[in-house]
Each structure stands twice: as structure tokens, then as C-alpha cells.
Design an enzyme around this catalytic site. Structure first.
Site, short mmCIF file in Angstrom:
data_model
loop_
_atom_site.label_atom_id
_atom_site.label_comp_id
_atom_site.label_asym_id
_atom_site.label_seq_id
_atom_site.Cartn_x
_atom_site.Cartn_y
_atom_site.Cartn_z
N ASP A 136 2.55 5.72 -6.32
CA ASP A 136 3.80 5.58 -5.57
C ASP A 136 5.03 5.46 -6.46
O ASP A 136 6.15 5.51 -5.97
CB ASP A 136 3.72 4.34 -4.66
CG ASP A 136 2.92 4.61 -3.40
OD1 ASP A 136 2.83 5.78 -3.02
OD2 ASP A 136 2.38 3.66 -2.83
N HIS B 216 -2.44 -1.96 -9.52
CA HIS B 216 -3.44 -1.34 -8.64
C HIS B 216 -4.70 -2.17 -8.70
O HIS B 216 -5.06 -2.68 -9.75
CB HIS B 216 -3.73 0.10 -9.10
CG HIS B 216 -4.42 0.90 -8.05
ND1 HIS B 216 -5.78 0.87 -7.87
CD2 HIS B 216 -3.92 1.72 -7.10
CE1 HIS B 216 -6.09 1.65 -6.85
NE2 HIS B 216 -4.98 2.17 -6.36
N HIS C 108 0.88 -1.19 0.00
CA HIS C 108 0.00 0.00 0.00
C HIS C 108 0.91 1.23 0.00
O HIS C 108 1.65 1.45 -0.96
CB HIS C 108 -0.92 -0.11 1.23
CG HIS C 108 -2.11 0.78 1.26
ND1 HIS C 108 -2.45 1.65 0.26
CD2 HIS C 108 -3.08 0.95 2.22
CE1 HIS C 108 -3.56 2.30 0.59
NE2 HIS C 108 -3.96 1.90 1.78
N1 ACO Z 1 4.87 -6.29 -10.69
C1 ACO Z 1 4.73 -7.45 -11.37
N2 ACO Z 1 3.58 -8.15 -11.43
C2 ACO Z 1 2.52 -7.66 -10.77
C3 ACO Z 1 2.59 -6.46 -10.07
C4 ACO Z 1 3.82 -5.76 -10.03
N3 ACO Z 1 3.93 -4.62 -9.36
N4 ACO Z 1 1.38 -6.20 -9.51
C5 ACO Z 1 0.59 -7.22 -9.87
N5 ACO Z 1 1.28 -8.10 -10.62
C6 ACO Z 1 0.76 -9.35 -11.19
C7 ACO Z 1 0.68 -10.42 -10.13
O1 ACO Z 1 1.88 -11.16 -10.03
C8 ACO Z 1 -0.47 -11.24 -10.61
O2 ACO Z 1 -0.02 -12.08 -11.65
P1 ACO Z 1 -0.64 -13.55 -11.84
O3 ACO Z 1 -2.10 -13.33 -12.15
O4 ACO Z 1 0.16 -14.10 -12.98
O5 ACO Z 1 -0.42 -14.28 -10.54
C9 ACO Z 1 -1.42 -10.22 -11.24
O6 ACO Z 1 -0.59 -9.11 -11.58
C10 ACO Z 1 -2.51 -9.74 -10.31
O7 ACO Z 1 -1.91 -9.36 -9.07
P2 ACO Z 1 -2.72 -9.27 -7.72
O8 ACO Z 1 -1.76 -9.24 -6.58
O9 ACO Z 1 -3.80 -10.32 -7.72
O10 ACO Z 1 -3.44 -7.88 -7.91
P3 ACO Z 1 -4.05 -7.05 -6.75
O11 ACO Z 1 -5.10 -6.20 -7.32
O12 ACO Z 1 -4.43 -7.91 -5.61
O13 ACO Z 1 -2.77 -6.21 -6.25
C11 ACO Z 1 -1.24 -4.55 -5.71
C12 ACO Z 1 -2.62 -4.85 -6.31
C13 ACO Z 1 -1.12 -5.13 -4.30
C14 ACO Z 1 -1.08 -3.05 -5.63
C15 ACO Z 1 -0.16 -5.18 -6.61
O14 ACO Z 1 -0.26 -4.65 -7.92
C16 ACO Z 1 1.26 -4.95 -6.07
O15 ACO Z 1 1.73 -5.71 -5.22
N6 ACO Z 1 1.96 -3.87 -6.55
C17 ACO Z 1 3.27 -3.52 -6.05
C18 ACO Z 1 3.14 -2.72 -4.75
C19 ACO Z 1 2.61 -1.32 -4.99
O16 ACO Z 1 3.06 -0.61 -5.87
N7 ACO Z 1 1.67 -0.91 -4.13
C20 ACO Z 1 1.09 0.43 -4.18
C21 ACO Z 1 -0.31 0.39 -4.69
S1 ACO Z 1 -0.97 2.03 -4.83
C22 ACO Z 1 -1.32 2.46 -3.24
O17 ACO Z 1 -1.55 1.65 -2.40
C23 ACO Z 1 -1.28 3.85 -2.89
#
Ligand code: ACO
Length: 379
Positions: free
Chosen positions: A315, A262, A223
Site C-alpha cells: 500500500d 506487515h 488493511h
Molecule cells: N509505523 C511505525 N511503527 C509500526 C508500524 C508502522 N507502520 N507498524 C508496526 N509498527 C510497530 C508497532 O508500533 C509495534 O511496536 P512495539 O512492539 O514497540 O509496540 C511493532 O511494530 C509491531 O506492531 P504490530 O501492530 O504488533 O504488528 P502487526 O503484525 O500486528 O501489524 C500492521 C501489522 C497492522 C500492518 C502494522 O504494521 C500497521 O499498522 N501498519 C500500518 C498500516 C498499513 O500499512 N497497513 C497495510 C498492511 S498491508 C495490507 O493489508 C495490504
């Protein structure tokens, strides 16, 4: 209850838990409104103070309303001495832990703490919005063996934070950029931390409990913690040439590129769009364009992922902006928090005004009806 009869929504993905007037997000086209106003207009034209007012009172202020509101914020910036003592006692902790603890402790000094009326919650929201930068700046100085700097009433929230952090008069362009950054972070639907704040409010706990919960939830690297991680990644990459192999290796090992992805935005995060151009301009102004170039290359390598809806989020660029302002990296999430307190407050008031206990269910998948053995019979 068997698995067949229950429709599981793990992570509450796409679940609407209530109605809101605080913000609107269309994740497919990357549109964000605060109380009906487009984030693009607010970011370019409104101060953070105007946006706090908008979120708390429902509409943009007139000039005289804004003057009175700014005076109210300024009058609430100082901390009780006891809070400064607590900060000194725990100065070695992460700044978010210090902020969370100080906000929690402020409940003991707030005359409205037990009053959950809208009027009292607004007063508390204004106080916490005004006090949070003082806590963060005071801690940052105390841990370096320096004395806290008194707030300067001639400066707005952003300028005063930079003044309390570094002393002296802040660079006006840095202050304007931080002000815009606060605007972009002020409110964002029922994200994890706002959900946490709403859950606390739904039990009719008070605003200090809800904001303390919001801070706890925001801290995680999935987050608000991502900005710090992005800048760590940029520093590890070190130069533009290393960016592509670094990202490819990370992805091939199943890692995630911080600042990408996201839950709601699947095309563009409109906040990232603003911060991208700001990060570029700031890098040039500070004579350090390399951080933008590194992140830009990371973004290009991630381009194929955008087809799967994994795009730059807010971010991705904010960390490099704070870094170029020479703000220590472990303060990045606290800056996000300073911007978000008005959004949390607005949603806590919505929760109070039409309250329902937030209490979902879990599908039990463990063993059933095991034969109980006394401790002597367990081998
Ligand atoms: N890099 C690479 N792959 C990613 C990323 C990433 N940053 N984010 C998601 N994916 C992929 C996952 O590996 C997954 O792949 P799969 O289906 O092959 O297993 C798919 O995308 C879906 O990912 P989920 O985790 O199910 O998506 P969710 O909506 O739950 O997650 C989250 C959102 C937690 C923000 C995720 O994108 C992440 O971890 N990002 C990196 C951390 C980040 O930048 N957080 C800030 C978010 S903005 C905020 O909070 C203000």
C-alpha cells in the site's frame, strides 16, 4: 479454564489454520507465489485475466482458454438496472460501502446464488470479478451527477475500468500499469479479509456472503485502507523537505507510518518492490516526480525500522500510482478489491471443498458466579 492452561495466540499471529494451494508467502525473504508461479514473473509477463484464470482454475491458461475466459468476463460486466438504482440511492456513501452493498444485492439477481458447488462458485466468482469495476465506476460517475459509461468489450479489465471511470479511450500505459497493479493484489494467503471470507464460507454461506465479508474487512486502515492514508500523508507533507520532520514527529507521538509494516513480511514485500519502480516511472511520465520523492524520503527516514522488520508494504506505493492516474482517493481500496476478488473466490472454493467450521475460542477473564440481583435491588 485458567490462563495457565491455555496458550493464547492473540491476533492469530503465526497460526496456520489450514492448507492452501492458492498462494505461498515466505515473509523472511519476501517471496510470493500464486499457485506456484512467482509474482515477479506474473507481474512482468501476465495479464490480470491470466492471473484470474490461474487462481480460479489452478494453472495458467492456453491462448484459446484465455480467449474464451476473457469473453466470459466481458459478457458479465453489465449490472441489473436495480443495482444501478441502489447505487443512486446511496451515492453519498463511501465507495467501499457502495461496493459492499451492491455486491450483497447482486445475490438477489444471481441464478447460482444458492449453489455452493465448485462449478457454480467459479461462475459467481467470474461474475463478481467482472461486475465489481462496473459498480465502482458507475458510483464514481453517479455521485458527480454523470451517467455511467457502458463497458467497452475491446478493453481488458483494467482498461475498461479506466474507460468506465473517465469515459473515452484510456491511456494505454496507465491501463497496463493498472493491469499489473491488479495482478499484484490478486491473492495473499490468509490475510484478514481472506480470513473473513473463509469464516463466512466455513458456515456454508455462499460466495456473495463471503465476498461481502471480505470487502467489509478489507476496508479498515490497518488493511486495504492504508493506500488512501499514505497518499493523504504525502499530500499533508506537501514537499520533500517536510517529509523527514513530519515522519519523526509522527513516530515520536507514537503514530504509525501508513504503508509500513506487515504481519508476515519482515524483510521486503515483493509487491512493493514492483510498485516502487512503477510509481517512480509514472511520476516522471506525468511530470509530477514530487510524490515519489516525498515517499522516497519517508522510506529513508523509516530505514532504521527495517531492522525491526517494519518495511514498505504494497500500500505504500499504490496510492501515489492511483493519484497520478487522477483516480479519487476514496476509490483506492475499491481498486484493491477489484484485484482481490479472484483470490477470495479461490480460497472460498478451497474452504468449501474441505470444509471445517472456523470457530476459535476466547479466554474469559471477566468476573465469575456473581450474585444475581433483581432490578429493584440494584440501587
Ligand atoms: N509505523 C511505525 N511503527 C509500526 C508500524 C508502522 N507502520 N507498524 C508496526 N509498527 C510497530 C508497532 O508500533 C509495534 O511496536 P512495539 O512492539 O514497540 O509496540 C511493532 O511494530 C509491531 O506492531 P504490530 O501492530 O504488533 O504488528 P502487526 O503484525 O500486528 O501489524 C500492521 C501489522 C497492522 C500492518 C502494522 O504494521 C500497521 O499498522 N501498519 C500500518 C498500516 C498499513 O500499512 N497497513 C497495510 C498492511 S498491508 C495490507 O493489508 C495490504
Amino acid at each position: 479454564m485458567t490462563e495457565k492452561k491455555v496458550e493464547l495466540q492473540r491476533g492469530l499471529r503465526d497460526v496456520y489454520i489450514d492448507r492452501t494451494k492458492s498462494s505461498f508467502i515466505d515473509g523472511d525473504i519476501g517471496k510470493l507465489l500464486y499457485r506456484g508461479y512467482n509474482i515477479d514473473d506474473l507481474a512482468e509477463n501476465s495479464s490480470f485475466e491470466e492471473v484470474i484464470y490461474l487462481l480460479l482454475y489452478g494453472d495458467l491458461p492456453t491462448r484459446s482458454q484465455l480467449d474464451a475466459f476473457e469473453a466470459e468476463l466481458k459478457a458479465n460486466r453489465k449490472l441489473p438496472d436495480e443495482i444501478l438504482d441502489i447505487i443512486r440511492l446511496i451515492k453519498g456513501a463511501h465507495p467501499m460501502d457502495v461496493l459492499r452493498t451492491a455486491v450483497s444485492a447482486l445475490a438477489a439477481y444471481d441464478p447460482d446464488v444458492k449453489d455452493n458447488s465448485t462449478e457454480a462458485t467459479l461462475r459467481k466468482g467470474v461474475r463478481l470479478t467482472a461486475q465489481a469495476p462496473t459498480i465502482v465506476a458507475a458510483h464514481a460517475r453517479i455521485r458527480e451527477g454523470k451517467e455511467p459509461v457502458e463497458p467497452d468489450d475491446s478493453l481488458n479489465q483494467a482498461g475498461n475500468f479506466l474507460h468506465m471511470l473517465f469515459g473515452g479511450t484510456p491511456d494505454p500505459e496507465d491501463a497496463r500499469l493498472l493491469d499489473k497493479d491488479f495482478v499484484l493484489h490478486a491473492e495473499h494467503g490468509v490475510n484478514a479479509s481472506s480470513f473473513g471470507a473463509r469464516v463466512a464460507a466455513s458456515t456454508v454461506a455462499d460466495l456473495h456472503c463471503a465476498i461481502t465479508t471480505g470487502i467489509s474487512v478489507l476496508k479498515g486502515p490497518s488493511h486495504g485502507g492504508a493506500a488512501e492514508e499514505v497518499m493523504k500523508m504525502a499530500l499533508e507533507i506537501g514537499n520533500e523537505e517536510n517529509a523527514e520532520p513530519y515522519v519523526r514527529k509522527l513516530l515520536s507521538e507514537g503514530g504509525r507510518v501508513m504503508g509500513f509494516g506487515h504481519r508476515v513480511y519482515k524483510a521486503v514485500d515483493p509487491r512493493a518492490k514492483h510498485l516502487r519502480s512503477d510509481a517512480k516511472a509514472l511520476g516522471e511520465r506525468k511530470g509530477q516526480p514530487k510524490w515519489f520523492s516525498i515517499l522516497q524520503t519517508v522510506s529513508e527516514v523509516m530505514e532504521p525500522y527495517s531492522r525491526r522488520g517494519i518495511c514498505e508494504n504494497v500500500d505504500f506505493w499504490s496510492g501515489s500510482i492511483y493519484y497520478l492516474m487522477e483516480i479519487p482517493d476514496d476509490l483506492f481500496i475499491s481498486i484493491f478489491t477489484m484485484g482481490r476478488i479472484p483470490g477470495w473466490t479461490s480460497q472460498v472454493i478451497e474452504q468449501f471443498e474441505n470444509n471445517i467450521l472456523l470457530r476459535p475460542r476466547l479466554l474469559y477473564v471477566g468476573p465469575m458466579d456473581l450474585e444475581y440481583k433483581s432490578i429493584d435491588q440494584r440501587g
